[in-house]
Enzyme design. Sequence first.
Site, PDB file in Angstrom:
ATOM      1  N   GLY A  49       0.824  -1.201   0.000  1.00 56.76           N
ATOM      2  CA  GLY A  49       0.000   0.000   0.000  1.00 56.76           C
ATOM      3  C   GLY A  49       0.855   1.246   0.000  1.00 56.76           C
ATOM      4  N   TYR A 156      -4.038 -13.891  20.307  1.00 60.12           N
ATOM      5  CA  TYR A 156      -3.489 -12.571  19.992  1.00 60.12           C
ATOM      6  C   TYR A 156      -2.968 -11.887  21.254  1.00 60.12           C
ATOM      7  CZ  TYR A 156      -3.625  -7.757  18.084  1.00 60.12           C
ATOM      8  OH  TYR A 156      -3.338  -6.480  17.687  1.00 60.12           O
ATOM      9  N   ARG A 281     -19.427 -13.011  20.163  1.00 56.93           N
ATOM     10  CA  ARG A 281     -18.222 -13.805  19.930  1.00 56.93           C
ATOM     11  C   ARG A 281     -17.590 -14.169  21.268  1.00 56.93           C
ATOM     12  NH1 ARG A 281     -15.190  -9.888  15.652  1.00 56.93           N
ATOM     13  NH2 ARG A 281     -15.331  -8.561  17.502  1.00 56.93           N
TER      14      ARG A 281
END
Length: 328
Positions: A49, A156, A281
């Site tokens: 990007g 994570y 979730r």
Amino acid sequence: MNKNDSEMPVASVRRCLILGARGFIGTHLVEALVRAGSFVRCFDQPRGGSLSRRYSGGASVEHFEGDFLHDSDLISALEDIDVCFHLISTTLPKSSNADPVFDVESNVLGTVKLLNLAIKSGVKKVVFVSSGGTVYGVPQAVPIAETHPTDPVCSYGVSKLAIEKYLAFFNKQHGLDYSVLRLANPFGEGQRTESSQGIIAVFLGKILRGEPVEVWGDGSVVRDYIYIDDVVDALLLSSELGQGEHVFNIGSGRGRSVNEVLDSLERATGLIADRRYLPPRSFDVPVSVLRIDRAFASLGWAPTVDFDEGLQRFSSWMKQQFKERLRA
């Protein structure tokens, strides 16, 4: 940024490496460091990007494309660097749970290799962006201080916490200075609306496009949100050498539910969100609000951009981006 150039707190930082310079936070950090007079080496994967929203070149900026997991690329990137800003993460909370082996191999082992090479290269300090929303797990008290127990409920968060521990280990064993910023949820100009992380950007994009907004759960999940300029200020201040504390919460110190965020976005855009509620979730803790006293006491940092003001800036910028795309 919201500080005058003469007030920028990085006069001692001469040569900086930003790992993940093309990302949302990285592009803002490049600009701030350049304005502060620092040399900036921008490291990211090929074809990752555009480097920056407004700044992509000049004598004080060097572009470096490479792979974070390739030692040879890191060795070249770390040459003659004083401070390394580590903004790279190969996973998100959801994807980390789907493949925790990849999460550990790419993030934890990758960072340990980085720290080994940083010692050999003579790097003075590493500034690491951790996660204030995942390393603590389900909070026992709110707001959450840095001394709160760390019991992540997703891979994570476990990986972020492991990296923090390795930074402390390298500091004790080799004298490598470091700062850890446990970020709340950053938002602002340049954030991708198509990403699966950053609900403000995702929701804003969907509202402006007239698309349904999907909410996991009933919208009562509470998070701490921080405007990008305040995040960059904290990164700059934490990059100074020889600070007593190493780990800092960086947030607004105030929580907002997903429903409250949507209400604020509707006010900022003048549009109504088409809300679609989905099952919750498992890895979403119900409340995460950070206590930020330590950053104020040790760094002299405090957020300066009000949440609604930040939303208004972001919304105005996003509307302009949409207009430019329509004209193209």
